[in-house]
Design a protein around this motif. Sequence first.
Motif, PDB file in Angstrom:
ATOM      1  N   PHE A 105      99.814   0.861  -2.732  1.00 37.56           N
ATOM      2  CA  PHE A 105     101.125   0.306  -3.060  1.00 37.56           C
ATOM      3  C   PHE A 105     101.091  -0.436  -4.381  1.00 37.56           C
ATOM      4  O   PHE A 105     100.034  -0.789  -4.901  1.00 37.56           O
ATOM      5  CB  PHE A 105     101.599  -0.654  -1.954  1.00 37.56           C
ATOM      6  N   THR A 106     102.280  -0.696  -4.885  1.00 37.56           N
ATOM      7  CA  THR A 106     102.482  -1.610  -6.004  1.00 37.56           C
ATOM      8  C   THR A 106     103.532  -2.622  -5.567  1.00 37.56           C
ATOM      9  O   THR A 106     104.596  -2.238  -5.071  1.00 37.56           O
ATOM     10  CB  THR A 106     102.957  -0.875  -7.265  1.00 37.56           C
ATOM     11  N   ALA A 107     103.221  -3.906  -5.700  1.00 33.08           N
ATOM     12  CA  ALA A 107     104.164  -4.986  -5.406  1.00 33.08           C
ATOM     13  C   ALA A 107     104.544  -5.642  -6.732  1.00 33.08           C
ATOM     14  O   ALA A 107     103.671  -5.992  -7.535  1.00 33.08           O
ATOM     15  CB  ALA A 107     103.539  -6.015  -4.474  1.00 33.08           C
ATOM     16  N   VAL A 108     105.837  -5.799  -6.951  1.00 33.63           N
ATOM     17  CA  VAL A 108     106.346  -6.348  -8.205  1.00 33.63           C
ATOM     18  C   VAL A 108     106.944  -7.725  -7.932  1.00 33.63           C
ATOM     19  O   VAL A 108     107.715  -7.900  -6.988  1.00 33.63           O
ATOM     20  CB  VAL A 108     107.414  -5.415  -8.818  1.00 33.63           C
ATOM     21  N   SER A 109     106.550  -8.692  -8.770  1.00 37.80           N
ATOM     22  CA  SER A 109     107.074 -10.052  -8.620  1.00 37.80           C
ATOM     23  C   SER A 109     107.445 -10.615  -9.985  1.00 37.80           C
ATOM     24  O   SER A 109     107.024 -10.118 -11.024  1.00 37.80           O
ATOM     25  CB  SER A 109     106.043 -10.961  -7.943  1.00 37.80           C
ATOM     26  N   GLN A 110     108.241 -11.665  -9.936  1.00 39.65           N
ATOM     27  CA  GLN A 110     108.635 -12.403 -11.140  1.00 39.65           C
ATOM     28  C   GLN A 110     108.240 -13.848 -10.902  1.00 39.65           C
ATOM     29  O   GLN A 110     108.630 -14.436  -9.893  1.00 39.65           O
ATOM     30  CB  GLN A 110     110.146 -12.296 -11.351  1.00 39.65           C
ATOM     31  N   GLY A 111     107.446 -14.405 -11.801  1.00 40.73           N
ATOM     32  CA  GLY A 111     106.997 -15.782 -11.628  1.00 40.73           C
ATOM     33  C   GLY A 111     106.963 -16.530 -12.934  1.00 40.73           C
ATOM     34  O   GLY A 111     107.512 -16.075 -13.948  1.00 40.73           O
ATOM     35  N   PRO A 112     106.291 -17.680 -12.927  1.00 36.49           N
ATOM     36  CA  PRO A 112     106.231 -18.524 -14.121  1.00 36.49           C
ATOM     37  C   PRO A 112     105.642 -17.818 -15.345  1.00 36.49           C
ATOM     38  O   PRO A 112     105.949 -18.164 -16.468  1.00 36.49           O
ATOM     39  CB  PRO A 112     105.343 -19.692 -13.704  1.00 36.49           C
ATOM     40  N   HIS A 113     104.806 -16.809 -15.107  1.00 36.33           N
ATOM     41  CA  HIS A 113     104.164 -16.098 -16.215  1.00 36.33           C
ATOM     42  C   HIS A 113     104.807 -14.744 -16.462  1.00 36.33           C
ATOM     43  O   HIS A 113     104.200 -13.861 -17.068  1.00 36.33           O
ATOM     44  CB  HIS A 113     102.671 -15.929 -15.927  1.00 36.33           C
ATOM     45  N   GLY A 114     106.040 -14.572 -15.998  1.00 30.75           N
ATOM     46  CA  GLY A 114     106.758 -13.330 -16.212  1.00 30.75           C
ATOM     47  C   GLY A 114     106.598 -12.356 -15.066  1.00 30.75           C
ATOM     48  O   GLY A 114     106.144 -12.695 -13.983  1.00 30.75           O
ATOM     49  N   ARG A 115     106.947 -11.139 -15.344  1.00 31.54           N
ATOM     50  CA  ARG A 115     106.892 -10.065 -14.348  1.00 31.54           C
ATOM     51  C   ARG A 115     105.447  -9.613 -14.166  1.00 31.54           C
ATOM     52  O   ARG A 115     104.728  -9.436 -15.145  1.00 31.54           O
ATOM     53  CB  ARG A 115     107.763  -8.915 -14.829  1.00 31.54           C
ATOM     54  N   GLN A 116     105.061  -9.421 -12.901  1.00 28.35           N
ATOM     55  CA  GLN A 116     103.698  -8.976 -12.607  1.00 28.35           C
ATOM     56  C   GLN A 116     103.739  -7.859 -11.585  1.00 28.35           C
ATOM     57  O   GLN A 116     104.635  -7.803 -10.739  1.00 28.35           O
ATOM     58  CB  GLN A 116     102.852 -10.131 -12.073  1.00 28.35           C
ATOM     59  N   GLU A 117     102.754  -6.975 -11.679  1.00 28.53           N
ATOM     60  CA  GLU A 117     102.596  -5.901 -10.708  1.00 28.53           C
ATOM     61  C   GLU A 117     101.204  -5.974 -10.120  1.00 28.53           C
ATOM     62  O   GLU A 117     100.234  -6.142 -10.844  1.00 28.53           O
ATOM     63  CB  GLU A 117     102.800  -4.534 -11.361  1.00 28.53           C
ATOM     64  N   GLN A 118     101.143  -5.868  -8.801  1.00 28.39           N
ATOM     65  CA  GLN A 118      99.846  -5.796  -8.124  1.00 28.39           C
ATOM     66  C   GLN A 118      99.729  -4.409  -7.516  1.00 28.39           C
ATOM     67  O   GLN A 118     100.524  -4.028  -6.653  1.00 28.39           O
ATOM     68  CB  GLN A 118      99.717  -6.840  -7.027  1.00 28.39           C
ATOM     69  N   HIS A 119      98.764  -3.646  -7.978  1.00 28.84           N
ATOM     70  CA  HIS A 119      98.503  -2.309  -7.451  1.00 28.84           C
ATOM     71  C   HIS A 119      97.261  -2.408  -6.576  1.00 28.84           C
ATOM     72  O   HIS A 119      96.253  -2.976  -6.991  1.00 28.84           O
ATOM     73  CB  HIS A 119      98.291  -1.320  -8.600  1.00 28.84           C
ATOM     74  N   GLU A 120      97.332  -1.888  -5.352  1.00 26.97           N
ATOM     75  CA  GLU A 120      96.216  -2.036  -4.419  1.00 26.97           C
ATOM     76  C   GLU A 120      96.131  -0.827  -3.499  1.00 26.97           C
ATOM     77  O   GLU A 120      97.145  -0.242  -3.120  1.00 26.97           O
ATOM     78  CB  GLU A 120      96.408  -3.302  -3.580  1.00 26.97           C
ATOM     79  N   LEU A 121      94.910  -0.483  -3.134  1.00 22.09           N
ATOM     80  CA  LEU A 121      94.641   0.457  -2.057  1.00 22.09           C
ATOM     81  C   LEU A 121      94.098  -0.378  -0.911  1.00 22.09           C
ATOM     82  O   LEU A 121      92.975  -0.886  -0.977  1.00 22.09           O
ATOM     83  CB  LEU A 121      93.632   1.527  -2.483  1.00 22.09           C
ATOM     84  N   SER A 122      94.921  -0.573   0.117  1.00 19.31           N
ATOM     85  CA  SER A 122      94.573  -1.447   1.245  1.00 19.31           C
ATOM     86  C   SER A 122      94.011  -0.641   2.402  1.00 19.31           C
ATOM     87  O   SER A 122      94.450   0.484   2.665  1.00 19.31           O
ATOM     88  CB  SER A 122      95.816  -2.195   1.746  1.00 19.31           C
TER      89      SER A 122
END
Length: 138
Positions: A105-122
Amino acid sequence: MSSPAGALPDDSRCPCGSGDTYGACCGPVLRRQRHAATAVALMRSRYTAFAVGDVDHLLRTWHPRTRPERAELTAPPADEVRWLRLDVLATGAGGPFDDAGTVEFTAVSQGPHGRQEQHELSRFVRVDGSWLYVDGDV
């Protein structure tokens, strides 16, 4: 991340992006009214737990062998990180008749350091009828 499970109205759209309402999707899993039927359903509920700040669900659905201490799950306050989207890219096994499975999956978030994507095989396993998150490759 300290909001109680079920913090969303059941008729709101589920944060996991399934297209279902929270009450028909991840809400009952977070409230312990039912188990996730598949590894991908557990992955979606864990994403939703991040989105609503349900640390208890995250810990409860983490395999005891790899589960971190509660203090390790601290995150910026919920108003600093907004979870935008979960994209399930691929699954391997993890169905209702399997004992193990993977979810990419890829999880997309917006935080203090801008937009981030976490790509993971769980990786997930089923123990006593319940799916548990084991670990993942980021």
